[in-house]
Design a protein around this motif. Sequence first.
Motif, PDB file in Angstrom:
ATOM      1  N   MET A   1       7.759   0.981   3.163  1.00 26.58           N
ATOM      2  CA  MET A   1       6.804   1.824   3.807  1.00 26.58           C
ATOM      3  C   MET A   1       5.742   2.051   3.092  1.00 26.58           C
ATOM      4  O   MET A   1       4.420   2.114   3.411  1.00 26.58           O
ATOM      5  CB  MET A   1       7.281   3.186   4.580  1.00 26.58           C
ATOM      6  N   ARG A   2       6.074   2.370   1.598  1.00 34.14           N
ATOM      7  CA  ARG A   2       5.037   2.625   0.797  1.00 34.14           C
ATOM      8  C   ARG A   2       3.916   1.500   0.579  1.00 34.14           C
ATOM      9  O   ARG A   2       2.792   1.429   0.278  1.00 34.14           O
ATOM     10  CB  ARG A   2       5.564   3.097  -0.535  1.00 34.14           C
ATOM     11  N   ASN A   3       4.749   0.086   0.386  1.00 32.84           N
ATOM     12  CA  ASN A   3       3.857  -0.821   0.088  1.00 32.84           C
ATOM     13  C   ASN A   3       3.150  -1.220   1.368  1.00 32.84           C
ATOM     14  O   ASN A   3       1.691  -1.730   1.359  1.00 32.84           O
ATOM     15  CB  ASN A   3       4.598  -2.145   0.050  1.00 32.84           C
ATOM     16  N   ALA A   4       3.501  -0.885   2.720  1.00 33.99           N
ATOM     17  CA  ALA A   4       2.715  -1.286   3.985  1.00 33.99           C
ATOM     18  C   ALA A   4       1.630  -0.224   3.905  1.00 33.99           C
ATOM     19  O   ALA A   4       0.389  -0.745   4.366  1.00 33.99           O
ATOM     20  CB  ALA A   4       3.631  -0.958   5.200  1.00 33.99           C
ATOM     21  N   THR A   5       1.667   1.067   3.945  1.00 35.62           N
ATOM     22  CA  THR A   5       0.660   2.044   3.990  1.00 35.62           C
ATOM     23  C   THR A   5      -0.385   1.607   2.938  1.00 35.62           C
ATOM     24  O   THR A   5      -1.669   2.131   3.316  1.00 35.62           O
ATOM     25  CB  THR A   5       1.230   3.514   4.083  1.00 35.62           C
ATOM     26  N   ALA A   6       0.000   1.182   1.842  1.00 38.39           N
ATOM     27  CA  ALA A   6      -1.004   0.876   0.923  1.00 38.39           C
ATOM     28  C   ALA A   6      -2.123  -0.035   1.475  1.00 38.39           C
ATOM     29  O   ALA A   6      -3.195  -0.317   0.985  1.00 38.39           O
ATOM     30  CB  ALA A   6      -0.452   0.323  -0.376  1.00 38.39           C
ATOM     31  N   HIS A   7      -2.025  -0.842   2.413  1.00 40.59           N
ATOM     32  CA  HIS A   7      -2.764  -1.774   3.059  1.00 40.59           C
ATOM     33  C   HIS A   7      -3.721  -1.213   4.309  1.00 40.59           C
ATOM     34  O   HIS A   7      -4.606  -1.656   4.717  1.00 40.59           O
ATOM     35  CB  HIS A   7      -2.209  -2.990   3.770  1.00 40.59           C
ATOM     36  N   ALA A   8      -3.479   0.279   4.405  1.00 41.18           N
ATOM     37  CA  ALA A   8      -4.163   0.717   5.516  1.00 41.18           C
ATOM     38  C   ALA A   8      -4.933   1.827   4.895  1.00 41.18           C
ATOM     39  O   ALA A   8      -4.797   2.175   3.742  1.00 41.18           O
ATOM     40  CB  ALA A   8      -3.323   1.739   6.415  1.00 41.18           C
ATOM     41  N   GLY A   9      -6.107   2.331   5.396  1.00 47.08           N
ATOM     42  CA  GLY A   9      -7.058   3.158   4.925  1.00 47.08           C
ATOM     43  C   GLY A   9      -6.413   4.549   4.768  1.00 47.08           C
ATOM     44  O   GLY A   9      -5.371   4.825   5.538  1.00 47.08           O
TER      45      GLY A   9
END
Length: 399
Positions: A252-260
Amino acid sequence: MTDDTMALRGFLEKSSDADLLREMIGFAAERLMALEVAGLTGAAPGERSESRINQRNGYRERDWQTRAGTVELRIPKLRRGSYFPAFLEPRRTAEKALTAVIQEAYIQGISTRSVDDLVRAMGLDGVSKSQVSRLCAEIDERVQDFLTRPIEGDWPYLWLDATYVKVREAGRIVPVAVTIAVGVNSDGRREVLGMAIGASEAETFWLDFLRSLTRRGLRGVKLVISDAHEGLKAAVTKVLRATWQRCRVHFMRNATAHAGKTQRRLVSAWIGTAFAEADAPAAHAQWRRVADQLRPKVPRLAELMDAAEHDVLAYMDFPREHRAKIHSTNPIERLNGEIKRRTDVVGIFPNEAAITRLIGAILLEQSDEWATQRARYMTLETIGSVSDNPTVSLPAVAA
């Protein structure tokens, strides 16, 4: 009036002034050991109880040198594991190991001003090299016995995690990976199974580590939980042939890094709807719906979800009662935090033996703590469904 009070009064009435204090110390020590062992076994001597988790196994004699003279102790032994009275050990093993590491660095002439200050603060001025060597040998023997002990039974769940520390090597300061393995057995109890030190987390390192665990008896692994390491995933497939669960929290940390920044909470909640589903098919279906909806605006995040789907949702194929504990490496985060707290004190280790000494002592103490807890980490009823050889627990027979 209790039996203990009557016994103490008997000591006071029959003892001479010269022996009185020594008798009282012996009496108090005996009661303290009885209470500690009752806590470790879950029952009083001879008591039949469903809460019993261990049995007594005789005594060993030991002389205790006190200011009142020599007190003869009969220290209880346990059938499984070991017992040593807390009042006989002035410092816990991990604290001794920390002391030994600092002293070793000091003796080798590589200490900094902060280490010197710490040594003085701990009251360790004037400790000789021979004293440190004896302390290190004592700790090393206990740690090695623990880290090389046979692994018995089935271990359906295995958590693997690594932390990095700094060590002096050939005149340079280099980072090394310290990997820890924690498992839950078919009895539903947790144990630290092993540790290893390596220059990196490459596949060869993981292969060697996992093979060392299997040589000691590790078997029956159904699910391995860890952060994303391609080398580890390949090693798990080759050595254990188990399912791999990618730590959900790290993903989830990796995933949210792709969002603003303003969209991270929304994206996290959106992906989290898949985790709220009741079963694996529904979770996978919701995961793909979310990925498809994100694809037009955040294609890289959608691609990440496509690639990680089966690894992040692997835990959904296991019992519902276990999912909160097997979807991430969070169950061993407290242990990792304690390791970091102790290793940060040292800063730079003088050699790898010092790393094994300190972290091994911490792991030994944690495993002992888990072993003495009455409540199982997972119940026998639920763990049996994922174990090749489930343990059957029979109720105690009334006397």
